[in-house]
Design a protein around this motif. Structure first.
Motif, PDB file in Angstrom:
ATOM      1  N   SER A   1       0.855  -1.180   0.000  1.00  0.00           N
ATOM      2  CA  SER A   1       0.000   0.000   0.000  1.00  0.00           C
ATOM      3  C   SER A   1       0.893   1.233   0.000  1.00  0.00           C
ATOM      4  O   SER A   1       1.878   1.290   0.730  1.00  0.00           O
ATOM      5  CB  SER A   1      -0.916   0.021   1.218  1.00  0.00           C
ATOM      6  OG  SER A   1      -1.666   1.215   1.246  1.00  0.00           O
TER       7      SER A   1
ATOM      8  N   ALA B   1      -3.403   3.681   5.565  1.00  0.00           N
ATOM      9  CA  ALA B   1      -3.995   2.380   5.260  1.00  0.00           C
ATOM     10  C   ALA B   1      -3.155   1.277   5.909  1.00  0.00           C
ATOM     11  O   ALA B   1      -3.707   0.314   6.459  1.00  0.00           O
ATOM     12  CB  ALA B   1      -4.077   2.161   3.752  1.00  0.00           C
TER      13      ALA B   1
ATOM     14  N   PHE C   1      -4.489  -1.276   8.756  1.00  0.00           N
ATOM     15  CA  PHE C   1      -4.343  -2.726   8.610  1.00  0.00           C
ATOM     16  C   PHE C   1      -3.641  -3.314   9.835  1.00  0.00           C
ATOM     17  O   PHE C   1      -4.090  -4.324  10.385  1.00  0.00           O
ATOM     18  CB  PHE C   1      -3.563  -3.078   7.339  1.00  0.00           C
ATOM     19  CG  PHE C   1      -3.477  -4.550   7.111  1.00  0.00           C
ATOM     20  CD1 PHE C   1      -4.477  -5.215   6.440  1.00  0.00           C
ATOM     21  CD2 PHE C   1      -2.397  -5.287   7.584  1.00  0.00           C
ATOM     22  CE1 PHE C   1      -4.420  -6.591   6.250  1.00  0.00           C
ATOM     23  CE2 PHE C   1      -2.322  -6.655   7.399  1.00  0.00           C
ATOM     24  CZ  PHE C   1      -3.340  -7.309   6.727  1.00  0.00           C
TER      25      PHE C   1
ATOM     26  N   PHE D   1     -10.035  -2.764   9.134  1.00  0.00           N
ATOM     27  CA  PHE D   1      -9.727  -3.234   7.781  1.00  0.00           C
ATOM     28  C   PHE D   1     -10.572  -2.475   6.752  1.00  0.00           C
ATOM     29  O   PHE D   1     -10.091  -2.132   5.669  1.00  0.00           O
ATOM     30  CB  PHE D   1      -9.964  -4.738   7.662  1.00  0.00           C
ATOM     31  CG  PHE D   1      -8.974  -5.570   8.420  1.00  0.00           C
ATOM     32  CD1 PHE D   1      -7.607  -5.419   8.234  1.00  0.00           C
ATOM     33  CD2 PHE D   1      -9.394  -6.520   9.331  1.00  0.00           C
ATOM     34  CE1 PHE D   1      -6.688  -6.189   8.925  1.00  0.00           C
ATOM     35  CE2 PHE D   1      -8.493  -7.302  10.034  1.00  0.00           C
ATOM     36  CZ  PHE D   1      -7.137  -7.137   9.832  1.00  0.00           C
TER      37      PHE D   1
ATOM     38  N   ALA E   1      -8.995   0.727   6.092  1.00  0.00           N
ATOM     39  CA  ALA E   1      -7.847   0.560   5.192  1.00  0.00           C
ATOM     40  C   ALA E   1      -8.314   0.452   3.738  1.00  0.00           C
ATOM     41  O   ALA E   1      -7.676   1.008   2.834  1.00  0.00           O
ATOM     42  CB  ALA E   1      -7.033  -0.666   5.590  1.00  0.00           C
TER      43      ALA E   1
ATOM     44  N   CYS F   1      -5.556  -2.207  -2.271  1.00  0.00           N
ATOM     45  CA  CYS F   1      -4.826  -3.083  -1.351  1.00  0.00           C
ATOM     46  C   CYS F   1      -5.598  -4.382  -1.113  1.00  0.00           C
ATOM     47  O   CYS F   1      -6.575  -4.420  -0.351  1.00  0.00           O
ATOM     48  CB  CYS F   1      -4.589  -2.348  -0.025  1.00  0.00           C
ATOM     49  SG  CYS F   1      -3.685  -3.338   1.164  1.00  0.00           S
TER      50      CYS F   1
ATOM     51  N   ALA G   1      -6.086  -5.635   2.550  1.00  0.00           N
ATOM     52  CA  ALA G   1      -7.121  -4.978   3.350  1.00  0.00           C
ATOM     53  C   ALA G   1      -8.454  -5.706   3.162  1.00  0.00           C
ATOM     54  O   ALA G   1      -9.193  -5.908   4.133  1.00  0.00           O
ATOM     55  CB  ALA G   1      -7.239  -3.511   2.967  1.00  0.00           C
TER      56      ALA G   1
END
Length: 150
Positions: free
Chosen positions: A65, A70, A74, A93, A96, A103, A106
């Motif tokens: 990421s 983020a 996570f 999550f 994120a 991502c 995530a």
């Protein structure tokens, strides 16, 4: 009695709470230790930011990421998952995902936190969210690029 026995007895007794009071007679009804039903549908609908409690830093699980917040969300989600607080982990999550929709990890964390765990089953409102997260993870640009290389 040994201290550990006293600890367990006090934990059980303190964990029970009486049934909510209503106008109906509750004579003869024992206190309830059943968990309350949770439904996060409203939280996800309102797009609220996942809360963070101080002192729960420490887990570092590197993901792909470019967004530092983020990565932090996570990591916080992993910490909460390890602590069996799956509802709050799912929120982290999800945060994120909102910060970096590319991502794949995530999405994985989100579906993992929504799934059944040692302390409970899977809530009815989590099935669709977990399934959508799995589909979205398999369609992220990074995952597709790696898939096309093989």
């Amino acid at each position: 009695m040994k201290p550990i026995v006293l600890f367990w007895i006090s934990t059980i007794l303190c964990g029970c709470h009486p049934a909510p009071r209503t106008n109906q007679s509750t004579a003869g009804i024992a206190p309830s230790c059943a968990p309350t039903k949770t439904d996060d549908k409203e939280w996800y609908r309102l797009n609220q930011k996942a809360p963070k409690l101080p002192g729960l830093e420490g887990v570092q699980f590197s993901i792909t990421s470019s967004h530092p917040e983020a990565q932090d969300s996570f990591n916080y989600g992993m910490t909460l998952t390890y602590g069996f607080n799956h509802a709050e982990a799912a929120r982290s999550f999800f945060q994120a995902i909102r910060l970096d929709f590319t991502c794949a990890m995530a999405y994985w964390g989100f579906s993992y936190a929504l799934s059944p765990n040692y302390n409970g089953g899977m809530e009815d409102d989590n099935y669709q969210r977990a399934y959508q997260a799995i589909l979205a993870a398999s369609n992220t640009p990074i995952w597709l690029a790696q898939k096309n290389r093989s």
